[in-house]
Scaffold this motif. Structure first.
Motif, PDB file in Angstrom:
ATOM      1  N   LEU A 141       0.825  -1.207   0.000  1.00  0.00           N
ATOM      2  CA  LEU A 141       0.000   0.000   0.000  1.00  0.00           C
ATOM      3  C   LEU A 141       0.856   1.253   0.000  1.00  0.00           C
ATOM      4  N   GLY A 142       1.908   1.266   0.820  1.00  0.00           N
ATOM      5  CA  GLY A 142       2.783   2.435   0.862  1.00  0.00           C
ATOM      6  C   GLY A 142       3.402   2.739  -0.487  1.00  0.00           C
ATOM      7  N   ARG A 143       3.939   1.710  -1.141  1.00  0.00           N
ATOM      8  CA  ARG A 143       4.523   1.888  -2.471  1.00  0.00           C
ATOM      9  C   ARG A 143       3.499   2.433  -3.450  1.00  0.00           C
ATOM     10  N   LEU A 144       2.320   1.844  -3.427  1.00  0.00           N
ATOM     11  CA  LEU A 144       1.292   2.200  -4.397  1.00  0.00           C
ATOM     12  C   LEU A 144       0.768   3.616  -4.191  1.00  0.00           C
ATOM     13  N   LEU A 145       0.617   4.033  -2.940  1.00  0.00           N
ATOM     14  CA  LEU A 145       0.142   5.392  -2.672  1.00  0.00           C
ATOM     15  C   LEU A 145       1.150   6.428  -3.166  1.00  0.00           C
ATOM     16  N   ILE A 146       2.421   6.172  -2.927  1.00  0.00           N
ATOM     17  CA  ILE A 146       3.462   7.098  -3.387  1.00  0.00           C
ATOM     18  C   ILE A 146       3.486   7.164  -4.903  1.00  0.00           C
ATOM     19  N   ALA A 147       3.448   6.001  -5.554  1.00  0.00           N
ATOM     20  CA  ALA A 147       3.484   5.956  -7.015  1.00  0.00           C
ATOM     21  C   ALA A 147       2.232   6.595  -7.619  1.00  0.00           C
ATOM     22  N   THR A 148       1.079   6.338  -7.018  1.00  0.00           N
ATOM     23  CA  THR A 148      -0.169   6.907  -7.534  1.00  0.00           C
ATOM     24  C   THR A 148      -0.137   8.427  -7.473  1.00  0.00           C
ATOM     25  N   ALA A 149       0.387   8.978  -6.387  1.00  0.00           N
ATOM     26  CA  ALA A 149       0.461  10.429  -6.241  1.00  0.00           C
ATOM     27  C   ALA A 149       1.386  11.043  -7.289  1.00  0.00           C
ATOM     28  N   ILE A 150       2.562  10.453  -7.465  1.00  0.00           N
ATOM     29  CA  ILE A 150       3.535  10.987  -8.430  1.00  0.00           C
ATOM     30  C   ILE A 150       3.008  10.893  -9.857  1.00  0.00           C
ATOM     31  N   LEU A 151       2.527   9.715 -10.225  1.00  0.00           N
ATOM     32  CA  LEU A 151       2.031   9.527 -11.591  1.00  0.00           C
ATOM     33  C   LEU A 151       0.761  10.334 -11.840  1.00  0.00           C
ATOM     34  N   GLY A 152      -0.056  10.526 -10.799  1.00  0.00           N
ATOM     35  CA  GLY A 152      -1.280  11.315 -10.956  1.00  0.00           C
ATOM     36  C   GLY A 152      -0.985  12.744 -11.370  1.00  0.00           C
ATOM     37  N   VAL A 153       0.053  13.327 -10.791  1.00  0.00           N
ATOM     38  CA  VAL A 153       0.453  14.690 -11.162  1.00  0.00           C
ATOM     39  C   VAL A 153       0.889  14.736 -12.619  1.00  0.00           C
ATOM     40  N   LYS A 188      -1.233  -5.477 -21.904  1.00  0.00           N
ATOM     41  CA  LYS A 188      -0.760  -5.312 -23.283  1.00  0.00           C
ATOM     42  C   LYS A 188      -1.786  -4.638 -24.198  1.00  0.00           C
ATOM     43  N   PRO A 189      -3.053  -5.101 -24.261  1.00  0.00           N
ATOM     44  CA  PRO A 189      -4.018  -4.398 -25.119  1.00  0.00           C
ATOM     45  C   PRO A 189      -4.339  -2.995 -24.619  1.00  0.00           C
ATOM     46  N   ALA A 190      -4.274  -2.791 -23.313  1.00  0.00           N
ATOM     47  CA  ALA A 190      -4.597  -1.481 -22.751  1.00  0.00           C
ATOM     48  C   ALA A 190      -3.586  -0.422 -23.181  1.00  0.00           C
ATOM     49  N   VAL A 191      -2.286  -0.769 -23.198  1.00  0.00           N
ATOM     50  CA  VAL A 191      -1.276   0.209 -23.597  1.00  0.00           C
ATOM     51  C   VAL A 191      -1.293   0.435 -25.105  1.00  0.00           C
ATOM     52  N   GLY A 192      -2.016  -0.398 -25.821  1.00  0.00           N
ATOM     53  CA  GLY A 192      -2.196  -0.156 -27.247  1.00  0.00           C
ATOM     54  C   GLY A 192      -3.249   0.901 -27.508  1.00  0.00           C
ATOM     55  N   GLU A 193      -4.071   1.161 -26.499  1.00  0.00           N
ATOM     56  CA  GLU A 193      -5.156   2.147 -26.643  1.00  0.00           C
ATOM     57  C   GLU A 193      -4.904   3.421 -25.841  1.00  0.00           C
ATOM     58  N   LEU A 194      -4.241   3.291 -24.703  1.00  0.00           N
ATOM     59  CA  LEU A 194      -4.020   4.421 -23.802  1.00  0.00           C
ATOM     60  C   LEU A 194      -2.530   4.687 -23.624  1.00  0.00           C
ATOM     61  N   PRO A 195      -2.165   5.921 -23.232  1.00  0.00           N
ATOM     62  CA  PRO A 195      -0.750   6.210 -22.964  1.00  0.00           C
ATOM     63  C   PRO A 195      -0.211   5.324 -21.847  1.00  0.00           C
ATOM     64  N   ALA A 196       1.043   4.898 -21.986  1.00  0.00           N
ATOM     65  CA  ALA A 196       1.653   4.011 -20.994  1.00  0.00           C
ATOM     66  C   ALA A 196       1.619   4.620 -19.597  1.00  0.00           C
ATOM     67  N   LEU A 197       1.880   5.915 -19.511  1.00  0.00           N
ATOM     68  CA  LEU A 197       1.882   6.602 -18.212  1.00  0.00           C
ATOM     69  C   LEU A 197       0.512   6.509 -17.549  1.00  0.00           C
ATOM     70  N   GLN A 198      -0.522   6.733 -18.317  1.00  0.00           N
ATOM     71  CA  GLN A 198      -1.875   6.691 -17.759  1.00  0.00           C
ATOM     72  C   GLN A 198      -2.259   5.285 -17.313  1.00  0.00           C
ATOM     73  N   VAL A 199      -1.891   4.292 -18.112  1.00  0.00           N
ATOM     74  CA  VAL A 199      -2.205   2.905 -17.748  1.00  0.00           C
ATOM     75  C   VAL A 199      -1.524   2.545 -16.434  1.00  0.00           C
ATOM     76  N   THR A 200      -0.259   2.941 -16.293  1.00  0.00           N
ATOM     77  CA  THR A 200       0.473   2.647 -15.060  1.00  0.00           C
ATOM     78  C   THR A 200      -0.186   3.323 -13.866  1.00  0.00           C
ATOM     79  N   TRP A 201      -0.577   4.578 -14.034  1.00  0.00           N
ATOM     80  CA  TRP A 201      -1.239   5.314 -12.947  1.00  0.00           C
ATOM     81  C   TRP A 201      -2.554   4.660 -12.564  1.00  0.00           C
ATOM     82  N   MET A 202      -3.335   4.277 -13.546  1.00  0.00           N
ATOM     83  CA  MET A 202      -4.618   3.638 -13.264  1.00  0.00           C
ATOM     84  C   MET A 202      -4.428   2.307 -12.543  1.00  0.00           C
ATOM     85  N   CYS A 203      -3.438   1.526 -12.977  1.00  0.00           N
ATOM     86  CA  CYS A 203      -3.155   0.244 -12.316  1.00  0.00           C
ATOM     87  C   CYS A 203      -2.750   0.464 -10.862  1.00  0.00           C
ATOM     88  N   CYS A 204      -1.890   1.467 -10.639  1.00  0.00           N
ATOM     89  CA  CYS A 204      -1.462   1.778  -9.277  1.00  0.00           C
ATOM     90  C   CYS A 204      -2.647   2.191  -8.413  1.00  0.00           C
TER      91      CYS A 204
END
Length: 301
Positions: free
Chosen positions: A41-53, A172-188
């Motif tokens: 949870l700690g890792r994910l909260l930090i990553a979500t905040a950074i990528l969200g910006v 894999k199909p998701a990053v074909g439709e959406l930006p990689a950064l956004q997909v990572t943020w959403m997953c986090c």
């Protein structure tokens, strides 16, 4: 300096390999302070905040229902289940051995990619994956030969490997439709929500943690999570999932070296032998086909 379009995914994958290798060592280092769920949870909260910006600055692309479902699936399997299982596993195994066992995942990934993503089963990929799988089995045998608790770690690592593979297939199909950064943020974000039951433990453990442990948690959230998962998604959007997954067989050797230098932990000799087999498997999957002679393709004079 402009990076060649063919080199960019390779560089991104290299960054991912290095940072993910450091994650195994980081998890081992702070595992005595943070419980598995709290650490995830700690890792994910930090990553979500950074990528969200970063996503807010670049603009949010509205996902289709299909892309949203795939991203949620990847977040739950890979970013949530994988992380919690790995955190728990490293309470039973050293970082290097855990990294080697988790790298059964690319074999599962190659099979799933061939079935669901229609990437097929090139001979080099099949042979290389088989060699690497043999290496992983040797590592597992080495770990299982230890105390009973190690068997728990082996099982958790194998579970993490399967969730990793399933998560990549969904991503894999998701990053074909959406930006990689956004997909990572959403997953986090999805994974962080799933890990929220660990919030009380995260708070309590952070209050009691040393400065070094807190710094380790922040490092895990920024580098192996926010940065490495984004560079992975970037490379995944431009490379076949099976082939990209094979590059992560390099993680265990880097992890073993870092673990030795930073933690003074060295995997058993049999485990190292298995790791060497994994490296051979990577080399085989990356062999380039020899160009056919002109006469063989009907272009001779």
């Amino acid at each position: 300096m402009t990076i060649n379009s063919k080199a960019a995914p390779l560089i991104a994958a290299g960054v991912t390999v290095l940072l993910w290798a450091s994650a195994f060592v980081g998890i081992r280092g702070v595992g005595a302070t943070y419980s598995p769920g709290a650490l995830a949870l700690g890792r994910l909260l930090i990553a979500t905040a950074i990528l969200g910006v970063m996503v807010a600055r670049r603009g949010f692309v509205r996902p289709s229902r299909r892309a949203l479902l795939l991203t949620v699936t990847s977040g739950l399997l890979w970013f949530c289940a994988y992380n919690v299982a790995l955190n728990a596993a490293e309470r039973h195994l050293d970082a290097g051995t855990a990294a080697m066992l988790v790298n059964v995942g690319p074999v599962v990934l190659a099979v799933l990619a061939g079935i669901f993503l229609k990437e097929g089963f090139p001979a080099k990929l099949v042979v290389g994956s088989a060699i690497a799988l043999a290496g992983a089995l040797v590592i597992g045998a080495s770990a299982a030969g230890g105390r009973h608790g190690d068997l728990i770690g082996v099982g958790l690592c194998l579970f993490a490997a399967v969730t990793y593979a399933g998560g990549v297939i969904a991503q894999k199909p998701a990053v074909g439709e959406l930006p990689a950064l956004q997909v990572t943020w959403m997953c986090c974000a999805v994974a962080a929500i799933a890990c929220l039951p660990a919030a009380p433990a995260l708070w309590t453990e952070t209050v009691q943690a040393s400065g070094g442990a807190i710094a380790g948690l922040v490092y895990l959230g920024v580098f192996p999570t926010a940065i490495a998962f984004t560079t992975w998604a970037y490379a995944l959007a431009r490379t076949e999932a099976g082939k990209l997954g094979a590059t992560t067989y390099l993680v265990p050797m880097v992890t073993a070296l870092l673990s030795w230098l930073l933690l003074g932990e060295v995997p058993a000799p049999l485990a190292l032998a298995g790791g060497a087999l994994c490296l051979v498997g990577v080399a085989v999957t990356r062999l380039k086909s020899k160009p056919k002679k002109l006469a063989e393709v009907g272009l001779s004079d």
